[in-house]
Design a protein around this motif. Structure first.
Motif, PDB file in Angstrom:
ATOM      1  N   ARG A  31       0.865  -1.179   0.000  1.00 37.60           N
ATOM      2  CA  ARG A  31       0.000   0.000   0.000  1.00 37.60           C
ATOM      3  C   ARG A  31       0.899   1.225   0.000  1.00 37.60           C
ATOM      4  O   ARG A  31       1.954   1.224   0.634  1.00 37.60           O
ATOM      5  CB  ARG A  31      -0.913  -0.002   1.219  1.00 37.60           C
ATOM      6  CG  ARG A  31      -1.908  -1.170   1.172  1.00 37.60           C
ATOM      7  CD  ARG A  31      -2.762  -1.236   2.379  1.00 37.60           C
ATOM      8  NE  ARG A  31      -3.466   0.040   2.561  1.00 37.60           N
ATOM      9  CZ  ARG A  31      -4.435   0.213   3.432  1.00 37.60           C
ATOM     10  NH1 ARG A  31      -4.805  -0.781   4.200  1.00 37.60           N
ATOM     11  NH2 ARG A  31      -5.026   1.378   3.550  1.00 37.60           N
ATOM     12  N   ALA A  32       0.470   2.265  -0.686  1.00 37.27           N
ATOM     13  CA  ALA A  32       1.299   3.458  -0.851  1.00 37.27           C
ATOM     14  C   ALA A  32       1.793   4.027   0.472  1.00 37.27           C
ATOM     15  O   ALA A  32       2.902   4.534   0.559  1.00 37.27           O
ATOM     16  CB  ALA A  32       0.534   4.514  -1.637  1.00 37.27           C
ATOM     17  N   GLU A  33       0.985   3.924   1.525  1.00 33.44           N
ATOM     18  CA  GLU A  33       1.378   4.512   2.807  1.00 33.44           C
ATOM     19  C   GLU A  33       2.314   3.618   3.622  1.00 33.44           C
ATOM     20  O   GLU A  33       2.799   4.031   4.673  1.00 33.44           O
ATOM     21  CB  GLU A  33       0.143   4.878   3.641  1.00 33.44           C
ATOM     22  CG  GLU A  33      -0.704   3.692   4.044  1.00 33.44           C
ATOM     23  CD  GLU A  33      -1.807   3.321   3.053  1.00 33.44           C
ATOM     24  OE1 GLU A  33      -2.744   2.624   3.475  1.00 33.44           O
ATOM     25  OE2 GLU A  33      -1.724   3.697   1.885  1.00 33.44           O
ATOM     26  N   HIS A  34       2.598   2.406   3.169  1.00 36.35           N
ATOM     27  CA  HIS A  34       3.496   1.505   3.889  1.00 36.35           C
ATOM     28  C   HIS A  34       4.901   1.558   3.307  1.00 36.35           C
ATOM     29  O   HIS A  34       5.084   1.608   2.091  1.00 36.35           O
ATOM     30  CB  HIS A  34       2.987   0.068   3.821  1.00 36.35           C
ATOM     31  CG  HIS A  34       1.701  -0.125   4.554  1.00 36.35           C
ATOM     32  ND1 HIS A  34       0.887  -1.192   4.336  1.00 36.35           N
ATOM     33  CD2 HIS A  34       1.070   0.623   5.495  1.00 36.35           C
ATOM     34  CE1 HIS A  34      -0.179  -1.106   5.109  1.00 36.35           C
ATOM     35  NE2 HIS A  34      -0.082  -0.011   5.820  1.00 36.35           N
ATOM     36  N   TYR A  35       5.897   1.532   4.174  1.00 36.93           N
ATOM     37  CA  TYR A  35       7.298   1.559   3.747  1.00 36.93           C
ATOM     38  C   TYR A  35       7.714   0.217   3.144  1.00 36.93           C
ATOM     39  O   TYR A  35       8.318   0.166   2.083  1.00 36.93           O
ATOM     40  CB  TYR A  35       8.202   1.910   4.931  1.00 36.93           C
ATOM     41  CG  TYR A  35       9.662   2.011   4.544  1.00 36.93           C
ATOM     42  CD1 TYR A  35      10.151   3.164   3.949  1.00 36.93           C
ATOM     43  CD2 TYR A  35      10.538   0.951   4.761  1.00 36.93           C
ATOM     44  CE1 TYR A  35      11.490   3.264   3.582  1.00 36.93           C
ATOM     45  CE2 TYR A  35      11.871   1.041   4.400  1.00 36.93           C
ATOM     46  CZ  TYR A  35      12.337   2.206   3.809  1.00 36.93           C
ATOM     47  OH  TYR A  35      13.657   2.299   3.429  1.00 36.93           O
TER      48      TYR A  35
END
Length: 96
Positions: A31-35
């Motif tokens: 997911r875009a918000e996960h590193y």
């Protein structure tokens, strides 16, 4: 349908997915918000975690990847990037 991404750089870290520049990585979880994302390197067939910023879309950006402007406004509320140093603004609020 899993998404394929292309490596922008080499990545080598113990207990993580080893990646060479231009490798194609099939995304398993991300997911875009996960590193950290999980994927399979199509060159080596190995599966593992890697940082999101080392890959980009194989297909490039499409119109659906770009946010729509605010209705009746020319305000640019922010810019997101896989490199946090090139991101600015806050999409959830607008400065006066």
């Amino acid at each position: 349908m899993p998404t394929d991404m292309r490596a922008l750089q080499d990545f080598e870290e113990e207990d993580k997915l080893q990646i060479q520049m231009n490798d194609v990585i099939t995304i398993i979880e991300g997911r875009a918000e996960h590193y950290w994302w999980r994927g399979q390197n199509r060159r080596t067939l190995r599966v593992g975690q890697f940082p999101r910023h080392v890959v980009t879309s194989v297909a490039g950006l499409s119109a659906q990847d770009i946010s729509q402007p605010l209705k009746h406004s020319f305000i640019h509320t922010g810019h997101g990037d896989t490199d946090p140093h090139r991101s600015w603004g806050h999409a959830d609020r607008i400065d006066r």
